[in-house]
Scaffold this active site. Structure first.
Site, PDB file in Angstrom:
ATOM      1  N   ASN A   1      -2.119   7.047 -12.208  1.00 22.01           N
ATOM      2  CA  ASN A   1      -2.482   5.956 -11.301  1.00 22.01           C
ATOM      3  C   ASN A   1      -2.520   6.472  -9.869  1.00 22.01           C
ATOM      4  O   ASN A   1      -1.769   7.364  -9.487  1.00 22.01           O
ATOM      5  CB  ASN A   1      -1.470   4.812 -11.385  1.00 22.01           C
ATOM      6  CG  ASN A   1      -1.961   3.608 -10.596  1.00 22.01           C
ATOM      7  OD1 ASN A   1      -2.943   2.975 -10.997  1.00 22.01           O
ATOM      8  ND2 ASN A   1      -1.336   3.320  -9.462  1.00 22.01           N
TER       9      ASN A   1
ATOM     10  N   TRP B   1       5.807   0.593  -3.045  1.00 22.80           N
ATOM     11  CA  TRP B   1       4.942  -0.033  -4.051  1.00 22.80           C
ATOM     12  C   TRP B   1       5.524  -1.395  -4.355  1.00 22.80           C
ATOM     13  O   TRP B   1       6.685  -1.538  -4.690  1.00 22.80           O
ATOM     14  CB  TRP B   1       4.744   0.817  -5.296  1.00 22.80           C
ATOM     15  CG  TRP B   1       5.935   1.488  -5.901  1.00 22.80           C
ATOM     16  CD1 TRP B   1       7.139   0.931  -6.197  1.00 22.80           C
ATOM     17  CD2 TRP B   1       6.006   2.866  -6.312  1.00 22.80           C
ATOM     18  NE1 TRP B   1       7.961   1.868  -6.764  1.00 22.80           N
ATOM     19  CE2 TRP B   1       7.294   3.055  -6.862  1.00 22.80           C
ATOM     20  CE3 TRP B   1       5.095   3.934  -6.298  1.00 22.80           C
ATOM     21  CZ2 TRP B   1       7.705   4.283  -7.366  1.00 22.80           C
ATOM     22  CZ3 TRP B   1       5.519   5.151  -6.806  1.00 22.80           C
ATOM     23  CH2 TRP B   1       6.799   5.318  -7.329  1.00 22.80           C
TER      24      TRP B   1
ATOM     25  N   ASP C   1       2.754  -5.639   9.690  1.00 21.11           N
ATOM     26  CA  ASP C   1       1.951  -5.566   8.463  1.00 21.11           C
ATOM     27  C   ASP C   1       0.568  -6.198   8.626  1.00 21.11           C
ATOM     28  O   ASP C   1       0.243  -6.768   9.670  1.00 21.11           O
ATOM     29  CB  ASP C   1       2.723  -6.222   7.316  1.00 21.11           C
ATOM     30  CG  ASP C   1       2.604  -5.440   6.022  1.00 21.11           C
ATOM     31  OD1 ASP C   1       1.484  -4.978   5.709  1.00 21.11           O
ATOM     32  OD2 ASP C   1       3.618  -5.292   5.335  1.00 21.11           O
TER      33      ASP C   1
HETATM   34  C1  FMN Z   1      -3.922   0.389   4.596  1.00 13.26           C
HETATM   35  C2  FMN Z   1      -3.354  -0.168   3.322  1.00 13.26           C
HETATM   36  C3  FMN Z   1      -1.992  -0.157   3.108  1.00 13.26           C
HETATM   37  C4  FMN Z   1      -1.452  -0.658   1.939  1.00 13.26           C
HETATM   38  N1  FMN Z   1      -0.103  -0.630   1.768  1.00 13.26           N
HETATM   39  C5  FMN Z   1       0.438  -1.085   0.612  1.00 13.26           C
HETATM   40  C6  FMN Z   1       1.829  -1.006   0.408  1.00 13.26           C
HETATM   41  O1  FMN Z   1       2.593  -0.563   1.260  1.00 13.26           O
HETATM   42  N2  FMN Z   1       2.334  -1.460  -0.776  1.00 13.26           N
HETATM   43  C7  FMN Z   1       1.509  -1.968  -1.766  1.00 13.26           C
HETATM   44  O2  FMN Z   1       2.018  -2.340  -2.824  1.00 13.26           O
HETATM   45  N3  FMN Z   1       0.173  -2.068  -1.579  1.00 13.26           N
HETATM   46  C8  FMN Z   1      -0.374  -1.629  -0.421  1.00 13.26           C
HETATM   47  N4  FMN Z   1      -1.729  -1.697  -0.231  1.00 13.26           N
HETATM   48  C9  FMN Z   1      -2.577  -2.319  -1.275  1.00 13.26           C
HETATM   49  C10 FMN Z   1      -2.778  -1.418  -2.471  1.00 13.26           C
HETATM   50  O3  FMN Z   1      -3.257  -0.160  -2.074  1.00 13.26           O
HETATM   51  C11 FMN Z   1      -3.759  -2.046  -3.458  1.00 13.26           C
HETATM   52  O4  FMN Z   1      -3.197  -3.251  -3.920  1.00 13.26           O
HETATM   53  C12 FMN Z   1      -4.099  -1.141  -4.635  1.00 13.26           C
HETATM   54  O5  FMN Z   1      -4.972  -1.831  -5.506  1.00 13.26           O
HETATM   55  C13 FMN Z   1      -2.883  -0.695  -5.379  1.00 13.26           C
HETATM   56  O6  FMN Z   1      -3.253   0.168  -6.435  1.00 13.26           O
HETATM   57  P1  FMN Z   1      -2.772  -0.144  -7.921  1.00 13.26           P
HETATM   58  O7  FMN Z   1      -3.598  -1.330  -8.373  1.00 13.26           O
HETATM   59  O8  FMN Z   1      -3.079   1.080  -8.694  1.00 13.26           O
HETATM   60  O9  FMN Z   1      -1.322  -0.473  -7.866  1.00 13.26           O
HETATM   61  C14 FMN Z   1      -2.294  -1.196   0.947  1.00 13.26           C
HETATM   62  C15 FMN Z   1      -3.665  -1.206   1.158  1.00 13.26           C
HETATM   63  C16 FMN Z   1      -4.200  -0.698   2.329  1.00 13.26           C
HETATM   64  C17 FMN Z   1      -5.680  -0.726   2.532  1.00 13.26           C
HETATM   65 MN    MN Z   2      -4.217   1.299 -10.536  1.00 15.19          MN
END
Ligand code: FMN
Ligand code: MN
Length: 503
Positions: free
Chosen positions: A185, A203, A298
């Site tokens: 992932n 996360w 945030d």
């Molecule tokens: C700049 C930025 C920062 C982010 N920071 C976080 C974070 O700190 N924690 C989190 O859970 N998602 C964060 N996200 C959102 C995740 O990257 C997004 O939900 C992504 O789909 C997660 O991948 P996954 O579906 O494989 O878990 C962020 C997105 C962006 C664009």
């Molecule tokens: Mn994913």
């Protein structure tokens, strides 16, 4: 978009203009007048954030800071902070081109007849090329630092806002493997730098990285983690994309690029990382270990409060000889992540339509910070259809977080706020048309009664039907007759009425 760094692909299927790495993208942006190099000395503590914020709010260019106090590494920011640059990053000419490209792969009817079968072959050949490919040596491992040589304070990590707990790595590609399936992932989860070799790992509960971590915790096992900072823009974007768990982000990146992402085995953990990345951090997260993380300014526009999160222990840093540190800031909208959100919305709309076929269009205004407001128009076919749509959205992936969904009839132009307000407010009888549900909400929602659990609202702003119990007559909208409009069009120049804004 024809910078020499790009490889032109002209296939009907997936062959695209792929950027090999971050430098190639920076080069293309510069050539297009979309990037400004800043040679003035600036501080990574608040100053770069303030410059980037002013720039994004005014529709300014991508920025490359080459003289950052305390670090020899340049900082790149706002690379995705406009619609044009985001399309460039994803090698997409326009959203209609993307819809057409996807249609081929989503169309369930097999090609009929020899000719159309033959025509389909090259598309499938190209599709075979989008899988990640393993390479043995890689630019991201030109320099390898382990043990005491690991020092995260050498990176120009930004402190973004005055009340932030410290510097945060804001655009890291966190790469992990599922303990059961072994599947990789990639997610962008911010990381607060605590000291030379530890960071937070933010996360959130519902994200794939956290799900995999729970698997390791159940087995009491240490979890290996690799983090790529800075890569070709399609790969960076794929870390943000809300793919269903188990679906490979690297595969999405390969599809966008029209060419598989080259991966190289990390030096000290059993994880493959993008070979063309700028910087890679390798290490582990221990089961049960938590540390206070935040506060952090945030993307809600408010500070997320401090809370306990897992800890990432960095055991190796590998990097290019001359890397670029890619970052972003979040804060009051509009910000760079709003453009990434828009790209997610447009990229996935054709896929969403396949499972929720009544959806005609969908729009997430940037002030709604992704999960607070979704406007959706539907081709209403049966009583209660708007409510069915809401529940389908709440039942799909990260759209489950949507705090407010407003459903319109298909003809309503969702991107026109005046039309949207006028239509929604005239069409509702609040007590009848508001659907309230309870369920999971975004972890960043600070107004919900409990963390991650609260209520959501759907507003049925469609025209009400008899079959829905609406016995009154629904009035026609006021529209001038076409014939009169044509007559006045012809007459208009002679009237000599100058309207403000008219040519
Ligand atoms: C700049 C930025 C920062 C982010 N920071 C976080 C974070 O700190 N924690 C989190 O859970 N998602 C964060 N996200 C959102 C995740 O990257 C997004 O939900 C992504 O789909 C997660 O991948 P996954 O579906 O494989 O878990 C962020 C997105 C962006 C664009
Ligand atoms: Mn994913």
């Amino acid at each position: 978009m024809d910078a020499p760094a790009l490889r032109a692909g002209r296939g009907v299927g997936v062959a695209r203009l792929a950027y090999r790495d971050l430098s190639a993208f920076l080069g293309a942006l510069e050539k297009e007048g979309e990037l400004v190099r800043i040679r003035e000395r600036v501080s990574p503590v608040l100053e770069i954030a303030e410059i980037a914020d002013r720039s994004v709010k005014a529709g300014g260019p991508a920025l490359l800071f080459t003289n950052v106090a305390g670090s020899s590494i340049p900082v790149a920011i706002n690379l995705f902070a406009s619609r044009r640059r985001t399309l460039m990053a994803l090698s997409i000419e326009s959203w209609s081109e993307w819809d057409a490209r996807l249609e081929f792969f989503l169309d369930p009817t097999p090609p009929e007849g020899l000719l159309s079968k033959l025509k389909a072959i090259p598309k499938f050949t190209e599709l075979a090329q989008v899988f990640p490919k393993t390479v043995r040596s890689a630019p991201c491992q030109e320099v390898v630092e382990t043990g005491d040589a690991v020092d995260l304070t050498k990176l120009p990590v930004l402190t973004c806002w005055p009340q932030d707990a410290g510097p945060f790595i804001t655009l890291p590609l966190v790469i992990t493997r599922d303990p059961a399936s072994g599947k990789t992932n990639v997610g962008v989860y911010r990381m607060q730098v605590f000291d030379r070799n530890t960071t937070g790992m933010h996360w959130q509960k519902h994200k794939d990285g956290a799900g995999q971590a729970r698997g390791y915790e159940r087995q009491g096992r240490r979890m290996e983690v690799a983090v790529a900072i800075g890569a070709d823009p399609a790969t960076v974007f794929s870390g943000v994309a809300p793919l269903p768990p188990g679906l490979s982000e690297f595969l999405l990146a390969g599809f966008l690029r029209g060419e598989g992402v080259p991966l190289v085995p990390a030096k000290t953990v059993d994880i493959a990382v993008p070979a063309e990345a700028e910087i890679v951090l390798e290490g582990f997260v221990d089961p049960g270990e938590r540390r206070r993380e935040g506060p952090f300014g945030d993307h809600t526009g408010f500070y997320s409060l401090d809370d306990d999160f897992p800890v990432f222990h960095v055991t190796a840093v590998t990097r290019r000889k001359e890397p670029v540190y890619l970052t972003t800031i979040v804060g009051r909208p509009p910000m760079e992540d709003g453009f990434l959100g828009e790209a997610v919305e447009r990229l996935f709309l054709p896929l969403i339509k396949k499972t929720i076929p009544e959806i005609v269009d969908m729009y997430l205004p940037v002030e709604g910070i992704f999960h607070n407001l979704m406007l959706v128009s539907i081709d209403k076919r049966f009583p209660g259809h708007a409510r069915k749509t809401m529940h389908a959205i709440w039942g799909t992936g990260q759209m489950m977080f949507t705090k407010t969904i407003v459903v319109f009839d298909k003809e309503v132009p969702l991107r026109n706020p005046r039309e949207v307000l006028w239509r929604a407010l005239t069409a509702i009888d609040p007590e009848r048309d508001i659907e309230l549900v309870r369920g999971p909400v975004d972890e960043l929602d600070f107004a919900s009664r409990l963390p991650c659990y609260g209520s959501k609202m759907g507003i049925d702003a469609t025209r009400k039907w008899k079959e829905e119990g609406f016995e009154r007559r629904w009035p026609d909208e006021i529209l001038m007759s076409e014939e009169v409009k044509r007559r006045v069009d012809a007459l208009w120049p002679a009237l000599k009425i100058r309207l403000p804004g008219a040519p």
